[in-house]
Design an enzyme around this catalytic site. Sequence first.
Site, PDB file in Angstrom:
ATOM      1  N   GLU A  44       6.383 -21.656   8.324  1.00 31.17           N
ATOM      2  CA  GLU A  44       6.278 -20.373   7.620  1.00 31.17           C
ATOM      3  C   GLU A  44       4.945 -20.094   6.914  1.00 31.17           C
ATOM      4  O   GLU A  44       4.910 -19.916   5.686  1.00 31.17           O
ATOM      5  CB  GLU A  44       7.444 -20.235   6.629  1.00 31.17           C
TER       6      GLU A  44
ATOM      7  N   GLU B  10      14.473 -21.142  12.724  1.00 29.15           N
ATOM      8  CA  GLU B  10      15.316 -20.935  11.537  1.00 29.15           C
ATOM      9  C   GLU B  10      16.055 -19.620  11.673  1.00 29.15           C
ATOM     10  O   GLU B  10      15.438 -18.564  11.878  1.00 29.15           O
ATOM     11  CB  GLU B  10      14.500 -20.896  10.227  1.00 29.15           C
TER      12      GLU B  10
END
Length: 416
Positions: free
Chosen positions: A224, A336
């Site tokens: 991320e 995710e």
Amino acid sequence: MAPKRLYSLGLALSALASVRAQAPVFGQCGGIGWTGATTCVSGSVCAVQDAYFSQCVPSTVIPTSTAPIVIPTIAPVSGNTLKYVGVNIAGFDFGCNTDGDCNVSGAWPPLTQYYGMNGAGQMQHFTADDGYNIFRLPVGWQFLLNDVVGGTLNAVNLAKYDDLVQTCLDTGASCIIDIHNYARWNGEIIGQGGPTNAQFASTWSQLAAKYADEPKILFGVMNEPHDLPSITLWAQSVQAAVTAIRNAGATSQIILLPGSDFASAQQFVTDGSGPALLNVTNPDGTTTNLIFDVHKYLDVDNSGTNLECVTNNIDAAWAPLVTWLRENGRQALNTETGGGNVASCVEFMCQQIAFQAQNSDVILGYVGWSAGNFGPPSEYVLSEGPTQVGTTWTDTLLVSSCMAPIAGAQSGSTGQ
Ligand SMILES: *[C@@H]1O[C@H](CO)[C@@H](O)[C@H](O)[C@H]1NC(C)=O
Ligand SMILES: *[C@@H]1O[C@H](CO)[C@@H](O)[C@H](O)[C@H]1NC(C)=O
């Protein structure tokens, strides 16, 4: 892990209104394939038992958050055409935050020998009972280097992390090494004022050398990235990692390339991440096994922190992404995704997974967030951690209803 992210969502939720008669108490009121009544007589509410069966139960025994399930308009195929389906086994990333601060002593191995949850048993259960075949193993960069940026892998810490990696490999599944640092070290961005690309590449060179002979290892170069001043410079940092991994002898394993905006699937193309990362190549100039790494949650702010889901992400994220991937001859893995263990998430997650499966030429699969040290849903809203009683494992609603490729699998007695 999904921190606070506020995106403007152009959602167009199509509500399915039912005009049918109401179902009696204890009558069926929903589920895949159900065409009868979807509302319940007064005094009872429709409660999801699993994706295939919802039942009217007296309203006094049902928490208020349970809403009637809307029958998915796309038949779930439960991921069985996807190459990879699995879940994150979190714990070694505990203590990391979105600034890339990772408290080394906050890392908590999800293994019983280190006083963590039974990550080994979880993975054995997921592979044997649910048909999972991939696990993502987040770890803090500082933990691996024992807080010395650019340093050598710390032998003691690496041995602990390797215990989890080997436990994962022992199940026969594929295992993603995920450095969970948001493109940062203690608030400073890699290649943009923080650690140099050479320091980043050094860590990956060492990890790749260690796992070069393991075909089932995937290298997730960074969790991320976000708020990057330059996406072009970020692509150069990713290139440094790819070159280091290949040159260390891991010539054929998958490497996962993340874009900005917390690896958003929705913004991968529009924020410039995809176009910049198209430039990243193997040392031989090919892009073989360079797979884009994308995340997506289903809650109102895409944060992965809310119980309820509001979107299947198809129109806003997955459809544009698969078109772009096909146009560019590339593939992505959704490492995710997740939601609460409630009807809205069963509905939308089943739809998302069905769409991904229908586009499995460019979407390799999904990895749920999260099992590992999070414990059961009573302790963490997005838990996908199974509950262990003796040698029996029972899955969460979302896993058993949607995310597990073996439809209807709910519990099993595999693993210790
Ligand atoms: C780091 O983690 C340890 C263990 O959880 C905790 O005791 C300590 O206070 C943390 N340090 C900081 C600076 O947050
Ligand atoms: C890709 O690389 C070329 C040169 O190698 C550069 O001119 C171009 O700007 C790069 N594209 C992106 C989107 O970064």
